[in-house]
Design an enzyme around this catalytic site. Structure first.
Site, short mmCIF file in Angstrom:
data_model
loop_
_atom_site.label_atom_id
_atom_site.label_comp_id
_atom_site.label_asym_id
_atom_site.label_seq_id
_atom_site.Cartn_x
_atom_site.Cartn_y
_atom_site.Cartn_z
N ARG A 57 0.80 -1.23 0.00
CA ARG A 57 0.00 0.00 0.00
C ARG A 57 0.83 1.28 0.00
NH1 ARG A 57 -2.77 -4.04 1.79
NH2 ARG A 57 -0.72 -4.56 2.57
N THR A 58 1.76 1.39 0.95
CA THR A 58 2.46 2.67 1.12
C THR A 58 3.28 2.98 -0.13
OG1 THR A 58 2.59 2.10 3.44
CG2 THR A 58 3.90 3.98 2.71
N LYS A 86 26.15 -3.02 0.85
CA LYS A 86 27.63 -2.99 0.87
C LYS A 86 28.14 -2.25 2.10
CE LYS A 86 27.48 -1.92 -3.94
NZ LYS A 86 27.99 -1.01 -4.94
N ARG A 107 11.08 3.71 3.63
CA ARG A 107 10.73 2.75 4.69
C ARG A 107 11.99 1.97 5.04
NH1 ARG A 107 5.58 -1.14 4.75
NH2 ARG A 107 4.67 0.90 5.23
N HIS A 135 4.71 5.71 11.58
CA HIS A 135 4.26 5.61 10.19
C HIS A 135 3.31 6.80 9.99
CE1 HIS A 135 3.11 4.10 6.39
NE2 HIS A 135 2.72 2.88 6.70
N1 CP Z 1 -0.53 -0.05 5.77
C1 CP Z 1 0.71 -0.29 5.29
O1 CP Z 1 1.71 0.35 5.68
O2 CP Z 1 0.75 -1.27 4.35
P1 CP Z 1 2.05 -1.72 3.53
O3 CP Z 1 2.99 -2.36 4.53
O4 CP Z 1 1.58 -2.66 2.48
O5 CP Z 1 2.69 -0.48 2.98
#
Ligand code: CP
Length: 306
Positions: A57-58, A86, A107, A135
């Site tokens: 999603r993100t 590395k 991320r 998040h």
């Molecule tokens: N909700 C969420 O962060 O989903 P993903 O891990 O798929 O990005």
């Protein structure tokens, strides 16, 4: 519309003015998507989408948001395909990538990696999840979803269920909801996965009402039932994960006579029975679309193209 920050690593940075502005631009983006598929306001701008932990999603919503506003995307996914493998530091990676692009979303599995990245980033930086910590864009899309589905945020009663210890979305959302009046929390989790002290301390400092419980039935009279997955990837002992993973499974029986909006950041791995999906109050797939809408708003605001 101005935001109070250039880099977004935590919802603790956000002011009520910021969230009001983001929710307003997100509503404009939703209208834009209804009328046409997007526009060209980010033409010539490039997003680096750096995902060193899995995401559906993100990552895809950031990338689609950029494309829908006419921008471009370059991407790196997985340590093994980048120079982090590395031994390059996060800081050097961000300084390098910042020479190529106009904005970065990252991320990373380590708590605190986002702050380290933001401290050196030459371009706006967005935390797309740093380990179990934060998040922030998930919290913003959750806020937008609550406003749309429930109709108000002030006075909200929200029940958070599941892995409140490692689930970064509930940490980020707690801090964000702290900007609103008379919000009340019911926290349902196994004793091993309770909300961290840094969050409950925040509730106490802000005078926010909260109650901890172990049964899902104790939280069903809230406005929002926010289900979460037990975060397998954060457990050193996989037998402990197996023991705790399905302690809470929401089924249609729980919802008989209840009015709560059901949310989940997804992915789900068994904690919501698919039979719940046809309930009109099951908002989790609408929540997903709100992710793209909210990220369109944030990208355009951080790039000064509202
Ligand atoms: N909700 C969420 O962060 O989903 P993903 O891990 O798929 O990005």
């Amino acid at each position: 519309m101005l935001l109070s920050f250039q880099h977004l690593t935590s919802t603790k940075q956000l002011s009520r003015e910021d969230t009001d502005a983001i929710l307003k631009v997100a509503a404009d983006m939703e209208n834009l998507l209804e009328k046409k598929s997007g526009d060209d306001r980010l033409k010539g701008k490039v997003l680096a989408s750096l995902f060193y932990e899995p995401s559906t999603r993100t990552r895809l919503s950031f990338e689609t948001a950029m494309h829908r506003l006419g921008g471009d995307v370059v991407t790196a996914d997985g340590f093994q395909f980048s120079s982090l493998y590395k031994g390059e530091t996060v800081e050097d990676t961000i300084v390098v990538v910042g020479q190529y692009v106009d904005i970065i979303a990252m991320r990373h599995p380590e708590a605190g990696s986002a702050d380290r990245a933001a401290s050196v980033s030459p371009v706006p930086f967005i935390n797309a999840g740093d380990g179990p910590r934060q998040h922030p864009t998930q919290a913003l899309l959750d806020l937008y979803t609550i406003q749309k589905e429930v109709g108000h945020i002030d006075g909200l009663h929200i029940t958070m269920v599941g892995d409140l210890r490692y689930g970064r979305t509930v940490h980020s959302l707690s801090f964000l909801l702290g900007l609103y009046k008379n919000v009340k929390f019911t926290l349902v989790s196994p004793r091993e996965l309770t909300m961290p002290e840094k969050v409950t301390e925040f509730y106490r400092e802000k005078g926010i009402e909260y109650r901890e419980a172990e049964s899902i039935e104790e939280g069903l009279n809230a406005d929002v039932l926010y289900m979460t997955r037990v975060q397998k990837e954060r457990f050193a002992d996989q037998s402990e994960y197996e023991r705790l993973k399905l302690k809470y499974i929401l089924t249609p029986k729980h919802l008989v006579g209840k009015k709560c909006t059901i949310m989940h950041p997804l992915p789900r791995v068994g904690e919501i029975d698919p039979a719940v999906d046809s309930n009109p109050r099951a908002a989790y797939f609408r929540e997903v679309r709100n992710g793209m809408i909210t990220r369109m708003a944030l990208l355009s605001m951080l790039l000064g193209k509202v």
